[in-house]
Design a protein around this motif. Structure first.
Motif, short mmCIF file in Angstrom:
data_model
loop_
_atom_site.label_atom_id
_atom_site.label_comp_id
_atom_site.label_asym_id
_atom_site.label_seq_id
_atom_site.Cartn_x
_atom_site.Cartn_y
_atom_site.Cartn_z
N THR A 59 30.65 2.00 67.26
CA THR A 59 31.75 2.13 68.21
C THR A 59 32.51 3.42 67.90
N LEU A 60 32.66 4.29 68.90
CA LEU A 60 33.28 5.60 68.68
C LEU A 60 34.73 5.56 69.14
N LYS A 61 35.64 5.76 68.20
CA LYS A 61 37.06 5.71 68.51
C LYS A 61 37.67 7.09 68.73
N LYS A 62 36.89 8.13 68.45
CA LYS A 62 37.32 9.50 68.70
C LYS A 62 36.09 10.36 68.92
N VAL A 63 36.29 11.51 69.54
CA VAL A 63 35.22 12.48 69.71
C VAL A 63 35.74 13.85 69.30
N PHE A 64 34.80 14.79 69.09
CA PHE A 64 35.15 16.14 68.69
C PHE A 64 34.36 17.15 69.54
N TYR A 65 34.99 18.27 69.82
CA TYR A 65 34.34 19.38 70.53
C TYR A 65 34.41 20.64 69.66
N HIS A 66 33.42 21.52 69.85
CA HIS A 66 33.47 22.86 69.27
C HIS A 66 34.19 23.80 70.23
N LEU A 67 35.06 24.65 69.68
CA LEU A 67 35.71 25.73 70.43
C LEU A 67 35.40 27.03 69.68
N TYR A 68 34.14 27.43 69.77
CA TYR A 68 33.63 28.50 68.91
C TYR A 68 34.43 29.80 68.98
N ALA A 189 27.93 17.03 67.37
CA ALA A 189 26.83 16.10 67.15
C ALA A 189 27.33 14.85 66.43
N TYR A 190 26.78 13.71 66.83
CA TYR A 190 27.01 12.45 66.14
C TYR A 190 25.65 11.86 65.81
N ASP A 191 25.42 11.56 64.53
CA ASP A 191 24.15 10.97 64.12
C ASP A 191 24.41 9.88 63.08
N LYS A 192 23.39 9.48 62.36
CA LYS A 192 23.53 8.37 61.42
C LYS A 192 24.52 8.68 60.30
N GLU A 193 24.84 9.96 60.12
CA GLU A 193 25.83 10.36 59.11
C GLU A 193 27.24 10.44 59.68
N GLY A 194 27.38 10.20 60.99
CA GLY A 194 28.68 10.27 61.64
C GLY A 194 28.86 11.56 62.41
N TRP A 195 30.12 11.90 62.69
CA TRP A 195 30.43 13.13 63.41
C TRP A 195 30.21 14.36 62.54
N HIS A 196 29.91 15.48 63.21
CA HIS A 196 29.74 16.76 62.52
C HIS A 196 30.68 17.80 63.13
N PRO A 197 31.99 17.64 62.90
CA PRO A 197 32.96 18.60 63.44
C PRO A 197 33.12 19.80 62.50
N THR A 198 32.03 20.57 62.35
CA THR A 198 32.01 21.65 61.38
C THR A 198 32.71 22.89 61.94
N PRO A 199 33.76 23.38 61.29
CA PRO A 199 34.44 24.59 61.77
C PRO A 199 33.48 25.77 61.82
N TYR A 200 33.71 26.65 62.78
CA TYR A 200 32.84 27.82 62.93
C TYR A 200 33.29 28.91 61.96
N VAL A 201 32.57 28.99 60.86
CA VAL A 201 32.83 30.02 59.87
C VAL A 201 31.59 30.88 59.69
N GLY A 202 30.43 30.23 59.64
CA GLY A 202 29.19 30.96 59.43
C GLY A 202 28.17 30.74 60.53
N ARG A 203 27.52 29.55 60.51
CA ARG A 203 26.37 29.35 61.40
C ARG A 203 26.24 27.89 61.81
N GLU A 204 27.32 27.32 62.34
CA GLU A 204 27.35 25.88 62.62
C GLU A 204 27.06 25.60 64.09
N PHE A 205 25.79 25.35 64.43
CA PHE A 205 25.42 25.16 65.82
C PHE A 205 24.63 23.87 66.07
N TYR A 206 24.71 22.92 65.16
CA TYR A 206 24.04 21.63 65.31
C TYR A 206 24.66 20.88 66.48
#
Length: 304
Positions: A59-68, A189-206
């Protein structure tokens, strides 16, 4: 004994494979976007409809977006990291990305990049959100259940940054006017490890694969190339039209290019008023498109 052992091993392997296949899932997305580009200000207004399928057991109680593009502002995490790396010497050279260096720090207000969210709704209900530089965090008013499909409606605006990395405007090397990657608010992205709200610093495009329907309204002098297929080729022309078709191009200051792409990782596009477009049909259903800018040979003055 050997036969029985083989049968037992095969049964275990089959059950393991079956369990892995049955337990595997991916989130599914479908974007529909309308973009209105102003080539004088290098800004555009965007309307995005995102259909999101929660194929997870969670059950997803929040979502995240990239704003590259928010990374391309003085003082951003990308800027700070690049300048910090410039103080580290490896082999007598600063250890920074040669494309970036300290360029972000020196961007003027009309040269920075940004993606600003004006409104966001979940199934028609307004949602609160928080911009955390290159990540948008959205606590939902109603959770998304396992197996449920929901719709997000977003209004946003953006400014195209001077090209420093792979995305931006006025590429100093190729001279291409717009090279548009990571250009829209993209759900993380959301997968078996959960959300991936990785800040854009280097190469985060999953991110999740999905379907895209993108309409880009832009100055009629510009020629575009984009992911997938151009749906209104016979109206646009510029060499995209079918053989023998007489193009009836609207006599307006702007044209709307309509692209569609299925089961792709992302949607990218490029635009320039000097693009030359060539295409070649390889086999039925497959046509290769080439977009390039003319280059002048300084020795003999020829253009090719």
């Amino acid at each position: 004994m050997i036969k029985r052992m083989f049968a037992f091993t095969a049964a275990v392997l089959f059950s393991t494979l079956s369990f892995s296949q049955n337990g595997y899932w991916q989130q599914q997305v479908k974007y529909a976007m309308d973009i209105d580009m102003n080539v004088e200000t290098n800004r555009f207004a965007g309307i995005q409809k995102l259909e999101y399928w929660n194929n997870s057991p969670d059950t997803l109680k929040k979502v995240f977006y990239h704003l590259y593009w928010n990374a391309f502002q003085p003082g951003s995490m990308m800027d700070n990291r690049s300048r910090r790396q410039g103080t580290v010497n490896i082999g007598g050279r600063p250890d920074w990305d040669p494309r970036v260096k300290d360029r972000i720090q020196n961007l003027k207000p009309d040269e920075i990049g940004y993606q600003k969210i004006k409104s966001l709704k979940l199934n028609g209900v307004p949602q609160k959100f928080e911009e955390q530089e290159t990540i948008l965090m959205v606590p939902l008013t109603k959770a998304i259940l396992p197996g449920q499909k929901v719709t997000f409606d977003m209004e946003f605006e953006a400014q195209v940054p001077l090209q420093i990395r792979r995305s931006g405007r006025d590429n100093p090397t190729t001279k291409v006017r717009y090279s548009m990657s990571q250009w829209y608010p993209r759900i993380c992205a959301y997968d078996k490890e959960g959300w991936h709200p990785t800040p854009y610093v280097g190469r985060e495009f999953y991110g999740p694969f999905g379907t895209f329907d993108v309409n880009i309204k832009i100055d009629s002098k510009y020629i575009l190339g984009g992911t997938g297929y151009l749906k209104n080729a016979n109206e646009i022309g510029y060499g995209y039209e079918a053989a023998g078709v007489k193009v009836n191009k609207p006599k307006t200051e702007k044209l709307t290019w309509k692209f569609t792409a299925d089961n792709v990782h992302d949607f990218m596009w490029a635009a320039d008023p000097e693009f030359i477009h060539q295409s070649k049909k390889i086999i039925d259903g497959i046509t290769l498109h080439l977009l390039y800018k003319p280059v002048k040979d300084r020795k003999n003055g020829r253009t090719f």
